[in-house]
Motif scaffolding. Sequence first.
Motif, PDB file in Angstrom:
ATOM      1  N   ASP A   1      47.844  49.028  34.671  1.00  0.00           N
ATOM      2  CA  ASP A   1      48.203  47.616  34.585  1.00  0.00           C
ATOM      3  C   ASP A   1      47.146  46.869  35.388  1.00  0.00           C
ATOM      4  O   ASP A   1      47.238  46.743  36.608  1.00  0.00           O
ATOM      5  CB  ASP A   1      49.599  47.404  35.176  1.00  0.00           C
ATOM      6  CG  ASP A   1      50.011  45.944  35.166  1.00  0.00           C
ATOM      7  OD1 ASP A   1      49.184  45.085  34.799  1.00  0.00           O
ATOM      8  OD2 ASP A   1      51.157  45.660  35.561  1.00  0.00           O
ATOM      9  N   TYR A   2      46.080  46.435  34.664  1.00  0.00           N
ATOM     10  CA  TYR A   2      44.950  45.822  35.370  1.00  0.00           C
ATOM     11  C   TYR A   2      44.926  44.307  35.190  1.00  0.00           C
ATOM     12  O   TYR A   2      43.889  43.658  35.343  1.00  0.00           O
ATOM     13  CB  TYR A   2      43.619  46.459  34.925  1.00  0.00           C
ATOM     14  CG  TYR A   2      43.290  46.321  33.455  1.00  0.00           C
ATOM     15  CD1 TYR A   2      43.781  47.230  32.526  1.00  0.00           C
ATOM     16  CD2 TYR A   2      42.481  45.286  32.988  1.00  0.00           C
ATOM     17  CE1 TYR A   2      43.482  47.110  31.181  1.00  0.00           C
ATOM     18  CE2 TYR A   2      42.168  45.159  31.650  1.00  0.00           C
ATOM     19  CZ  TYR A   2      42.673  46.077  30.752  1.00  0.00           C
ATOM     20  OH  TYR A   2      42.366  45.956  29.414  1.00  0.00           O
ATOM     21  N   GLY A   3      46.106  43.763  34.891  1.00  0.00           N
ATOM     22  CA  GLY A   3      46.191  42.318  34.723  1.00  0.00           C
ATOM     23  C   GLY A   3      45.756  41.883  33.342  1.00  0.00           C
ATOM     24  O   GLY A   3      45.368  40.739  33.129  1.00  0.00           O
ATOM     25  N   GLN A   4      45.789  42.816  32.371  1.00  0.00           N
ATOM     26  CA  GLN A   4      45.375  42.480  31.009  1.00  0.00           C
ATOM     27  C   GLN A   4      46.232  41.333  30.484  1.00  0.00           C
ATOM     28  O   GLN A   4      47.434  41.297  30.714  1.00  0.00           O
ATOM     29  CB  GLN A   4      45.425  43.694  30.067  1.00  0.00           C
ATOM     30  CG  GLN A   4      46.697  44.508  30.002  1.00  0.00           C
ATOM     31  CD  GLN A   4      46.732  45.625  31.009  1.00  0.00           C
ATOM     32  OE1 GLN A   4      46.768  45.361  32.195  1.00  0.00           O
ATOM     33  NE2 GLN A   4      46.765  46.870  30.565  1.00  0.00           N
ATOM     34  N   ARG A   5      45.580  40.402  29.792  1.00  0.00           N
ATOM     35  CA  ARG A   5      46.315  39.222  29.322  1.00  0.00           C
ATOM     36  C   ARG A   5      47.359  39.615  28.285  1.00  0.00           C
ATOM     37  O   ARG A   5      48.332  38.896  28.082  1.00  0.00           O
ATOM     38  CB  ARG A   5      45.347  38.155  28.797  1.00  0.00           C
ATOM     39  CG  ARG A   5      44.627  38.541  27.526  1.00  0.00           C
ATOM     40  CD  ARG A   5      43.335  37.772  27.382  1.00  0.00           C
ATOM     41  NE  ARG A   5      43.540  36.418  26.856  1.00  0.00           N
ATOM     42  CZ  ARG A   5      42.536  35.577  26.625  1.00  0.00           C
ATOM     43  NH1 ARG A   5      41.296  35.918  26.885  1.00  0.00           N
ATOM     44  NH2 ARG A   5      42.773  34.386  26.135  1.00  0.00           N
ATOM     45  N   HIS A   6      47.146  40.739  27.614  1.00  0.00           N
ATOM     46  CA  HIS A   6      48.116  41.163  26.609  1.00  0.00           C
ATOM     47  C   HIS A   6      49.027  42.232  27.193  1.00  0.00           C
ATOM     48  O   HIS A   6      48.713  43.419  27.174  1.00  0.00           O
ATOM     49  CB  HIS A   6      47.405  41.690  25.369  1.00  0.00           C
ATOM     50  CG  HIS A   6      46.446  40.700  24.803  1.00  0.00           C
ATOM     51  ND1 HIS A   6      46.769  39.370  24.661  1.00  0.00           N
ATOM     52  CD2 HIS A   6      45.169  40.823  24.377  1.00  0.00           C
ATOM     53  CE1 HIS A   6      45.727  38.727  24.166  1.00  0.00           C
ATOM     54  NE2 HIS A   6      44.752  39.573  23.996  1.00  0.00           N
TER      55      HIS A   6
ATOM     56  N   PHE B   1      40.534  43.684  38.769  1.00  0.00           N
ATOM     57  CA  PHE B   1      39.728  43.163  37.653  1.00  0.00           C
ATOM     58  C   PHE B   1      40.038  41.688  37.398  1.00  0.00           C
ATOM     59  O   PHE B   1      39.137  40.900  37.137  1.00  0.00           O
ATOM     60  CB  PHE B   1      39.984  43.952  36.371  1.00  0.00           C
ATOM     61  CG  PHE B   1      39.439  45.345  36.415  1.00  0.00           C
ATOM     62  CD1 PHE B   1      38.095  45.571  36.621  1.00  0.00           C
ATOM     63  CD2 PHE B   1      40.280  46.428  36.252  1.00  0.00           C
ATOM     64  CE1 PHE B   1      37.590  46.862  36.659  1.00  0.00           C
ATOM     65  CE2 PHE B   1      39.790  47.720  36.286  1.00  0.00           C
ATOM     66  CZ  PHE B   1      38.434  47.939  36.493  1.00  0.00           C
ATOM     67  N   ALA B   2      41.320  41.359  37.480  1.00  0.00           N
ATOM     68  CA  ALA B   2      41.705  39.970  37.254  1.00  0.00           C
ATOM     69  C   ALA B   2      41.098  39.080  38.338  1.00  0.00           C
ATOM     70  O   ALA B   2      40.647  37.964  38.076  1.00  0.00           O
ATOM     71  CB  ALA B   2      43.220  39.841  37.233  1.00  0.00           C
ATOM     72  N   ALA B   3      41.060  39.591  39.575  1.00  0.00           N
ATOM     73  CA  ALA B   3      40.478  38.819  40.674  1.00  0.00           C
ATOM     74  C   ALA B   3      38.969  38.625  40.482  1.00  0.00           C
ATOM     75  O   ALA B   3      38.412  37.596  40.854  1.00  0.00           O
ATOM     76  CB  ALA B   3      40.751  39.521  42.010  1.00  0.00           C
ATOM     77  N   LEU B   4      38.320  39.603  39.842  1.00  0.00           N
ATOM     78  CA  LEU B   4      36.881  39.489  39.569  1.00  0.00           C
ATOM     79  C   LEU B   4      36.599  38.388  38.551  1.00  0.00           C
ATOM     80  O   LEU B   4      35.615  37.657  38.661  1.00  0.00           O
ATOM     81  CB  LEU B   4      36.339  40.813  39.010  1.00  0.00           C
ATOM     82  CG  LEU B   4      36.023  41.922  40.009  1.00  0.00           C
ATOM     83  CD1 LEU B   4      35.738  43.224  39.263  1.00  0.00           C
ATOM     84  CD2 LEU B   4      34.839  41.557  40.873  1.00  0.00           C
TER      85      LEU B   4
END
Length: 226
Positions: A40-45, A71-74
């Motif tokens: 769960d890497y913050g994927q939008r989907h 990843f989302a923070a990047l």
Amino acid sequence: MAKKIEKALVVLSGGQDSTTCLFWAIDRFGRDHLSTLTFDYGQRHRIELECAARVAKHVQVQNTQLPIDTFAALGGNSLTDTDVEVGDQDTTGNGLPNTFVPGRNLIFLTFAAAHAYQHGIGHLVTGVAQTDYSGYPDCRDETIRALQATLRAGMESDIVIHTPLMHLSKKETVDMCARLGGLDAMALTHTCYNGARPPCGHCPACELRAKGFAEAGVDDPLLSVR
Ligand SMILES: [Zn+2]
């Protein structure tokens, strides 16, 4: 002496390729010796996470979801950053589509190796492929071999990274899935970059998937889901 049981961990994204790898791993290691790991890497989907859980349940293999919010923070890529539209426009100037998340697979596989280590699992299975793809450098065979060497050294383990799809075209991946009895599970998978279900049909991921099924002469079970 009893033969050592070889256990494997499949990195499962909920997509077509990793699901095909799951069936490859069932064939190679046996369902009872498998587990799956989803990031769960913050994927939008968020649908991807649901799909992974559903696929794992379908084959009765355990699924663990591991959160990584870095990843989302990047930012700067369309898979996690909702300000960036999905498309082929290059936001980084490096010639890669903006769905590229730098180093994503390296980080996934490193966490997967750590998880495997803690659970006495000696094999990782990942659906990366260097053919037919958008040119992601972290999907190439050379990269994966180098990472395997690094993980072995860094964890003092003899972990093996399996990439059954590495040199297959999308058509050949569909063929493999059919041969291993995985087509029913394809209805539970997710590929569309726009997060649509049924799939949008016109994004690069949908087009690639459709081309593979068409060339294999197989109807995509996902398209008959209502
Ligand atoms: Zn699509």
